[in-house]
Design a protein around this motif. Sequence first.
Motif, PDB file in Angstrom:
ATOM      1  N   VAL A 307       0.842  -1.196   0.000  1.00 43.22           N
ATOM      2  CA  VAL A 307       0.000   0.000   0.000  1.00 43.22           C
ATOM      3  C   VAL A 307       0.880   1.251   0.000  1.00 43.22           C
ATOM      4  N   PHE A 308       1.974   1.187   0.757  1.00 44.43           N
ATOM      5  CA  PHE A 308       2.902   2.319   0.824  1.00 44.43           C
ATOM      6  C   PHE A 308       3.542   2.575  -0.535  1.00 44.43           C
ATOM      7  N   ARG A 309       3.840   1.517  -1.277  1.00 46.97           N
ATOM      8  CA  ARG A 309       4.374   1.708  -2.630  1.00 46.97           C
ATOM      9  C   ARG A 309       3.365   2.450  -3.506  1.00 46.97           C
ATOM     10  N   ASP A 310       2.085   2.100  -3.344  1.00 46.70           N
ATOM     11  CA  ASP A 310       1.048   2.817  -4.093  1.00 46.70           C
ATOM     12  C   ASP A 310       0.943   4.274  -3.638  1.00 46.70           C
ATOM     13  N   ASP A 311       1.115   4.494  -2.318  1.00 46.03           N
ATOM     14  CA  ASP A 311       1.113   5.873  -1.811  1.00 46.03           C
ATOM     15  C   ASP A 311       2.200   6.693  -2.486  1.00 46.03           C
ATOM     16  N   ILE A 312       3.386   6.119  -2.595  1.00 46.52           N
ATOM     17  CA  ILE A 312       4.506   6.830  -3.215  1.00 46.52           C
ATOM     18  C   ILE A 312       4.198   7.132  -4.679  1.00 46.52           C
ATOM     19  N   SER A 313       3.623   6.157  -5.382  1.00 47.77           N
ATOM     20  CA  SER A 313       3.318   6.369  -6.801  1.00 47.77           C
ATOM     21  C   SER A 313       2.272   7.466  -6.979  1.00 47.77           C
ATOM     22  N   ARG A 314       1.353   7.588  -6.034  1.00 47.82           N
ATOM     23  CA  ARG A 314       0.334   8.636  -6.143  1.00 47.82           C
ATOM     24  C   ARG A 314       0.910  10.002  -5.767  1.00 47.82           C
ATOM     25  N   VAL A 315       1.729  10.061  -4.727  1.00 49.98           N
ATOM     26  CA  VAL A 315       2.358  11.330  -4.356  1.00 49.98           C
ATOM     27  C   VAL A 315       3.375  11.739  -5.412  1.00 49.98           C
ATOM     28  N   ARG A 316       3.956  10.765  -6.082  1.00 54.73           N
ATOM     29  CA  ARG A 316       4.910  11.044  -7.162  1.00 54.73           C
ATOM     30  C   ARG A 316       4.289  11.965  -8.211  1.00 54.73           C
ATOM     31  N   PHE A 317       3.010  11.806  -8.417  1.00 56.78           N
ATOM     32  CA  PHE A 317       2.252  12.614  -9.355  1.00 56.78           C
ATOM     33  C   PHE A 317       2.404  14.106  -9.047  1.00 56.78           C
ATOM     34  N   LEU A 318       2.555  14.436  -7.759  1.00 59.67           N
ATOM     35  CA  LEU A 318       2.695  15.834  -7.335  1.00 59.67           C
ATOM     36  C   LEU A 318       4.127  16.328  -7.454  1.00 59.67           C
ATOM     37  N   TYR A 319       5.078  15.422  -7.569  1.00 60.04           N
ATOM     38  CA  TYR A 319       6.496  15.779  -7.655  1.00 60.04           C
ATOM     39  C   TYR A 319       6.997  15.829  -9.094  1.00 60.04           C
ATOM     40  N   GLU A 320       6.384  15.055  -9.980  1.00 62.85           N
ATOM     41  CA  GLU A 320       6.896  14.942 -11.349  1.00 62.85           C
ATOM     42  C   GLU A 320       6.747  16.252 -12.108  1.00 62.85           C
ATOM     43  N   GLY A 321       7.585  16.398 -13.142  1.00 64.19           N
ATOM     44  CA  GLY A 321       7.521  17.596 -13.977  1.00 64.19           C
ATOM     45  C   GLY A 321       8.068  18.818 -13.294  1.00 64.19           C
ATOM     46  N   GLU A 322       9.049  18.646 -12.413  1.00 60.38           N
ATOM     47  CA  GLU A 322       9.604  19.774 -11.678  1.00 60.38           C
ATOM     48  C   GLU A 322      10.382  20.706 -12.611  1.00 60.38           C
ATOM     49  N   GLU A 323      10.175  21.981 -12.430  1.00 63.96           N
ATOM     50  CA  GLU A 323      10.869  22.980 -13.233  1.00 63.96           C
ATOM     51  C   GLU A 323      12.346  23.042 -12.844  1.00 63.96           C
ATOM     52  N   ASP A 324      13.193  23.203 -13.835  1.00 61.61           N
ATOM     53  CA  ASP A 324      14.630  23.320 -13.581  1.00 61.61           C
ATOM     54  C   ASP A 324      14.913  24.709 -13.017  1.00 61.61           C
ATOM     55  N   LEU A 325      15.303  24.756 -11.739  1.00 58.00           N
ATOM     56  CA  LEU A 325      15.537  26.035 -11.078  1.00 58.00           C
ATOM     57  C   LEU A 325      17.007  26.408 -11.024  1.00 58.00           C
ATOM     58  N   SER A 326      17.805  25.728 -11.832  1.00 58.46           N
ATOM     59  CA  SER A 326      19.218  26.108 -11.915  1.00 58.46           C
ATOM     60  C   SER A 326      19.372  27.250 -12.918  1.00 58.46           C
ATOM     61  N   GLY A 327      20.539  27.800 -13.010  1.00 59.17           N
ATOM     62  CA  GLY A 327      20.795  28.858 -13.982  1.00 59.17           C
ATOM     63  C   GLY A 327      21.332  30.116 -13.339  1.00 59.17           C
ATOM     64  N   GLU A 328      21.625  31.083 -14.189  1.00 58.73           N
ATOM     65  CA  GLU A 328      22.207  32.344 -13.735  1.00 58.73           C
ATOM     66  C   GLU A 328      21.149  33.226 -13.081  1.00 58.73           C
ATOM     67  N   THR A 329      21.603  34.107 -12.229  1.00 59.51           N
ATOM     68  CA  THR A 329      20.707  35.092 -11.632  1.00 59.51           C
ATOM     69  C   THR A 329      20.677  36.340 -12.504  1.00 59.51           C
ATOM     70  N   VAL A 330      19.599  37.080 -12.402  1.00 64.77           N
ATOM     71  CA  VAL A 330      19.450  38.306 -13.188  1.00 64.77           C
ATOM     72  C   VAL A 330      20.023  39.464 -12.384  1.00 64.77           C
ATOM     73  N   PRO A 331      20.890  40.303 -12.976  1.00 68.66           N
ATOM     74  CA  PRO A 331      21.433  41.446 -12.236  1.00 68.66           C
ATOM     75  C   PRO A 331      20.331  42.393 -11.802  1.00 68.66           C
ATOM     76  N   ALA A 332      20.255  42.664 -10.509  1.00 65.31           N
ATOM     77  CA  ALA A 332      19.159  43.481  -9.964  1.00 65.31           C
ATOM     78  C   ALA A 332      19.193  44.909 -10.501  1.00 65.31           C
ATOM     79  N   GLU A 333      20.408  45.445 -10.753  1.00 61.70           N
ATOM     80  CA  GLU A 333      20.499  46.836 -11.193  1.00 61.70           C
ATOM     81  C   GLU A 333      19.871  47.037 -12.568  1.00 61.70           C
ATOM     82  N   ALA A 334      19.735  45.950 -13.317  1.00 61.11           N
ATOM     83  CA  ALA A 334      19.145  46.085 -14.657  1.00 61.11           C
ATOM     84  C   ALA A 334      17.666  46.417 -14.578  1.00 61.11           C
ATOM     85  N   PHE A 335      17.047  46.187 -13.417  1.00 64.62           N
ATOM     86  CA  PHE A 335      15.602  46.373 -13.312  1.00 64.62           C
ATOM     87  C   PHE A 335      15.229  47.422 -12.275  1.00 64.62           C
TER      88      PHE A 335
END
Length: 637
Positions: A307-335
């Motif tokens: 049952v716990f394996r099924d719980d993980i598979s269902r909660v996985r639905f909420l974790y999948e498709g995560e946006e890639d939050l890596s990358g450069e920062t935007v210079p604050a002075e530009a805005f």
Amino acid sequence: MHKPDKIEKQILRDCRRFVFPALIFYTSGSLISSLITVYTAGTLGRFADAVFRLDLQSGLADFRTLLLCLLANIFIEPLLSNACGDITMTVCSLRHDRQILRRFLDKTYASAMSIDAGEANARIEDDPIELRCDWEIILGGIIQTTVTLAYLLYSSLRISVSFTAIILAISALKLTVPVLARKTQARFKLQEKEYRTTLRSYETEITTQPHTVILYGLKSAMLARLDRLYQTYYEKVVRKSSRYNTVADNLLAWLNTFCILLILFTGALMVSRGSITAGNVAAMVGYFAAYNQLMEISGNVIRTIPVFRDDISRVRFLYEGEEDLSGETVPAEAFSTEPSAGAERGRSGEPNGLAAGNRDVAGACAPAETSSPAETCSPAETCSPAETCSPTKACAQTETCSPAETYSPTKACSQTETCSPAKACSPAETCSPVPSRDLLRIDNLSFRYDGQPVLNGLSFSVQKGEKIAVTGPNGSGKSTLLRILCGLYRGYGGSVRIAGKELKSLNPDSWRDCFALVQQDPWLFEGDVAENVQMGRLSASRDDVYAIMDRLGIRYLAERKLSFQDHSLSGGEKQRISIARALLKGCGLLLFDEPSNNLDAATSAWIGRFIETCPETVIFISHDEALIRKADRIVTL
């Protein structure tokens, strides 16, 4: 054995991180209770032997010990499990729920929008609860069983190795039922969760638009669909699981009775042979109860694992498709909100909107202007004493500039203007390179939906402080362009550069901190209006909030309470609240999606004046010609 992948490991880490404190209290209470039960059984055996020997002193001492064990069981386990455990679990559950909601909000736009609202609500609300409970059952059960079994074996083996082996073997028989039934019961449990999720989706469809259900005459049809859903669930799950559980419970009850009789018979036989005392039999009966408890816990763990394996598979639905939050920062002075020199507009006179002449996306002169094809002004070139030429401004050879005039990069040329002789550009002249002042630059942008082109070859730039209108017919890609600029669509072709950096290479959170979005349908939350404005920047003081509201003329609404689908506010008031929230965020770039849509003429005019005079850079989508006239440049799709 199934090996968890990256997402499953993250789910388990989050669960352990937030639920472990509650597990300590629950497991401690249950473990102490089990150990006291084992110790009580041994004390009961010694008490029985003392009674048979007529040893009053030993009997009274054992009796006092039994009373202390009883009191400990009455107070210690409820204190740890029910009081400390439940309170801690409540706090841990709230934190875990927020973490899972945070994971859901980290999904990409496409992934999040593909989820049915009712299904998402059901999974966010129910699945984390099931996950936490089953995780606690498995881990807590393993810890409790391991420690208690070790102490129980130590206590029972001191009485008789053979009797202990018989009791252990008899108790182990009770594990056969949960072992054989675990997969079937897990399947029933999963089908029950799927039914609840589907039911929530159907209920959400009804409750979000009840008037539509009534007006379309769908009431009977909707209720009949719910009845069919339950009937199918009853036939496939409820009826079968009820029969299955009844058979399993009856079998366990029969096994329990058989085991007790077998233990009593074995104990009586060993007492008759003088191998053990009557008190030992009494102790072993108590140990058997402890063994039974451990077998029940073990059986529950065995049933819960699938049952716990099924719980993980269902909660996985909420974790999948995560946006890639890596990358450069935007210079604050530009805005920052101070516009560049090239973006300053002549606000003392007529706004540089459509009234001053239409421009294309590159800010060149309108068709009414005549320019020399090969002639371009040098960036450092000076016209008359107060005039500065823009690098992109094309000058006609016959144009004369008035002494007090200053050109902006987007200034339209009059048909009658002629350049003074001092301003003439040599045909072979090459402008000296200067750093780009573009806040945002789009080159050859393209985007497709399911293979169908929506944007193709779009190019334009935005300088700090400029007001850019995006217009075009329905389906031309205006909303798509806005979503690309917001970082919601990453699979575009061409280039989108933010302060010289490619949008795809930026950290999405860093980029979204640099702009504020105002939608055509303002999104307001429950609470008062001031709280809605403060959502733009939670760290802002109430004085900051009131200052923004004063600026937009809505200070009188500060204490107004809002509720779901509040109809007490006008469209203009809602739009001003949304703009106030955006301004409080303190960004130098504002994005508007049809800001004057469905507003009265007075409010639309106010929106236009705000866009024209605000110091922020503004990109807005609109079909409103009066509003479009307030723009420095127009991007037509």
